[in-house]
Scaffold this motif. Sequence first.
Motif, PDB file in Angstrom:
ATOM      1  N   GLU A  17       0.840  -1.203   0.000  1.00  0.00           N
ATOM      2  CA  GLU A  17       0.000   0.000   0.000  1.00  0.00           C
ATOM      3  C   GLU A  17       0.867   1.241   0.000  1.00  0.00           C
ATOM      4  O   GLU A  17       1.736   1.382   0.872  1.00  0.00           O
ATOM      5  N   GLY A  18       0.613   2.133  -0.936  1.00  0.00           N
ATOM      6  CA  GLY A  18       1.441   3.330  -1.000  1.00  0.00           C
ATOM      7  C   GLY A  18       0.652   4.577  -1.321  1.00  0.00           C
ATOM      8  O   GLY A  18      -0.561   4.536  -1.577  1.00  0.00           O
ATOM      9  N   VAL A  19       1.365   5.685  -1.287  1.00  0.00           N
ATOM     10  CA  VAL A  19       0.810   6.972  -1.705  1.00  0.00           C
ATOM     11  C   VAL A  19       1.811   7.587  -2.680  1.00  0.00           C
ATOM     12  O   VAL A  19       3.020   7.594  -2.417  1.00  0.00           O
ATOM     13  N   LEU A  20       1.301   8.042  -3.809  1.00  0.00           N
ATOM     14  CA  LEU A  20       2.137   8.750  -4.778  1.00  0.00           C
ATOM     15  C   LEU A  20       1.853  10.236  -4.634  1.00  0.00           C
ATOM     16  O   LEU A  20       0.711  10.674  -4.786  1.00  0.00           O
ATOM     17  N   LEU A  21       2.894  11.001  -4.296  1.00  0.00           N
ATOM     18  CA  LEU A  21       2.761  12.454  -4.214  1.00  0.00           C
ATOM     19  C   LEU A  21       3.184  13.045  -5.551  1.00  0.00           C
ATOM     20  O   LEU A  21       4.258  12.720  -6.074  1.00  0.00           O
TER      21      LEU A  21
ATOM     22  N   PHE B 153       9.038  18.722  -0.895  1.00  0.00           N
ATOM     23  CA  PHE B 153       7.657  18.620  -1.371  1.00  0.00           C
ATOM     24  C   PHE B 153       6.774  19.486  -0.477  1.00  0.00           C
ATOM     25  O   PHE B 153       7.126  19.764   0.667  1.00  0.00           O
ATOM     26  N   SER B 154       5.602  19.870  -0.979  1.00  0.00           N
ATOM     27  CA  SER B 154       4.714  20.725  -0.199  1.00  0.00           C
ATOM     28  C   SER B 154       3.730  19.907   0.653  1.00  0.00           C
ATOM     29  O   SER B 154       2.788  20.457   1.205  1.00  0.00           O
ATOM     30  N   ALA B 155       3.968  18.599   0.760  1.00  0.00           N
ATOM     31  CA  ALA B 155       3.172  17.775   1.694  1.00  0.00           C
ATOM     32  C   ALA B 155       4.033  16.618   2.185  1.00  0.00           C
ATOM     33  O   ALA B 155       4.975  16.194   1.503  1.00  0.00           O
ATOM     34  N   ARG B 156       3.706  16.141   3.383  1.00  0.00           N
ATOM     35  CA  ARG B 156       4.376  14.972   3.966  1.00  0.00           C
ATOM     36  C   ARG B 156       3.312  13.945   4.326  1.00  0.00           C
ATOM     37  O   ARG B 156       2.162  14.313   4.596  1.00  0.00           O
ATOM     38  N   VAL B 157       3.707  12.669   4.325  1.00  0.00           N
ATOM     39  CA  VAL B 157       2.741  11.614   4.644  1.00  0.00           C
ATOM     40  C   VAL B 157       3.134  11.017   5.988  1.00  0.00           C
ATOM     41  O   VAL B 157       4.240  10.493   6.149  1.00  0.00           O
ATOM     42  N   ARG B 158       2.232  11.154   6.966  1.00  0.00           N
ATOM     43  CA  ARG B 158       2.520  10.774   8.343  1.00  0.00           C
ATOM     44  C   ARG B 158       1.532   9.729   8.836  1.00  0.00           C
ATOM     45  O   ARG B 158       0.392   9.671   8.376  1.00  0.00           O
ATOM     46  N   ARG B 159       2.014   8.952   9.824  1.00  0.00           N
ATOM     47  CA  ARG B 159       1.118   8.005  10.500  1.00  0.00           C
ATOM     48  C   ARG B 159       0.285   8.807  11.492  1.00  0.00           C
ATOM     49  O   ARG B 159       0.823   9.439  12.406  1.00  0.00           O
ATOM     50  N   GLY B 160      -1.023   8.796  11.299  1.00  0.00           N
ATOM     51  CA  GLY B 160      -1.929   9.495  12.204  1.00  0.00           C
ATOM     52  C   GLY B 160      -2.663   8.496  13.083  1.00  0.00           C
ATOM     53  O   GLY B 160      -2.503   7.290  12.912  1.00  0.00           O
ATOM     54  N   PRO B 161      -3.505   8.986  14.014  1.00  0.00           N
ATOM     55  CA  PRO B 161      -4.213   8.078  14.912  1.00  0.00           C
ATOM     56  C   PRO B 161      -5.160   7.135  14.180  1.00  0.00           C
ATOM     57  O   PRO B 161      -5.454   6.045  14.654  1.00  0.00           O
ATOM     58  N   HIS B 162      -5.640   7.545  13.015  1.00  0.00           N
ATOM     59  CA  HIS B 162      -6.595   6.702  12.278  1.00  0.00           C
ATOM     60  C   HIS B 162      -6.027   6.211  10.950  1.00  0.00           C
ATOM     61  O   HIS B 162      -6.763   5.828  10.062  1.00  0.00           O
ATOM     62  N   GLY B 163      -4.699   6.268  10.804  1.00  0.00           N
ATOM     63  CA  GLY B 163      -4.078   5.800   9.553  1.00  0.00           C
ATOM     64  C   GLY B 163      -3.260   6.899   8.908  1.00  0.00           C
ATOM     65  O   GLY B 163      -3.046   7.962   9.516  1.00  0.00           O
ATOM     66  N   PRO B 164      -2.798   6.671   7.677  1.00  0.00           N
ATOM     67  CA  PRO B 164      -1.931   7.642   7.014  1.00  0.00           C
ATOM     68  C   PRO B 164      -2.640   8.968   6.733  1.00  0.00           C
ATOM     69  O   PRO B 164      -3.817   8.977   6.376  1.00  0.00           O
ATOM     70  N   GLU B 165      -1.894  10.052   6.901  1.00  0.00           N
ATOM     71  CA  GLU B 165      -2.436  11.389   6.629  1.00  0.00           C
ATOM     72  C   GLU B 165      -1.485  12.130   5.699  1.00  0.00           C
ATOM     73  O   GLU B 165      -0.277  12.101   5.923  1.00  0.00           O
TER      74      GLU B 165
END
Length: 193
Positions: free
Chosen positions: A114-118, A177-189
């Motif tokens: 599972e990934g996110v493409l920025l 990049f102008s956004a970062r992907v972080r582990r949040g309390p309910h999943g990736p943010e």
Amino acid sequence: MIPMQTSIPILNSSIDFEFAVGLLHGAAVVDEYRTLADLEGVFDDEDLRSSMDPTILVYSVSCVFPVKNGKEGGLFFGTTSIRPGTVGDEYFMTKGHFHSKIDTAEFYWGIKGEGVLLLMNEDRTIRAERMVPGSLHYIPGRTAHRTVNVGEEPMIFGACWPSDAGHNYEKIRQEGFSARVRRGPHGPEVVEV
Ligand code: M6P
Ligand code: ZN
């Protein structure tokens, strides 16, 4: 199950590609490894990154270069495997780049995990696409691209790009990049910065 395999005869040697797992085999396959030591300045918490074990593997890339780097008209092909992990709450990810020949495009597709493409335009407008096995992603020219593993297993994706595209890492090194992907309390943010 019999793995689906394709053989690409190039450079007088053959390459085998196992589609299902994204593995490339053959004498002409070039493997590169990026550990935490290679990723200075990539994560928001640089102090934490520099205090972690520098030998930790973050991602590896296996590539096939059927023509000379920079030649017009050819295509390069690669698979990338990003290990699961975080620096603080920020997921492991690729360095990310614009293309040196900025108008050139690229295809990515999800193979495993599972990934996110920025995707970030030159005006720093950002959007994110979810990468899962079978997802297909067109990266237009003039668009920086970075891939993030938001799962608990390796995230593997394929890529195909023009042989004259080149990698411009410098602009990202300076501006990020102008956004970062972080582990949040309910999943990736995806958090804009
Ligand atoms: C994909 C392609 C490669 C790239 C790799 C890792 O496989 O886009 O060109 O090198 O991802 O990304 P990066 O170079 O940004 O670390
Ligand atoms: Zn690219």
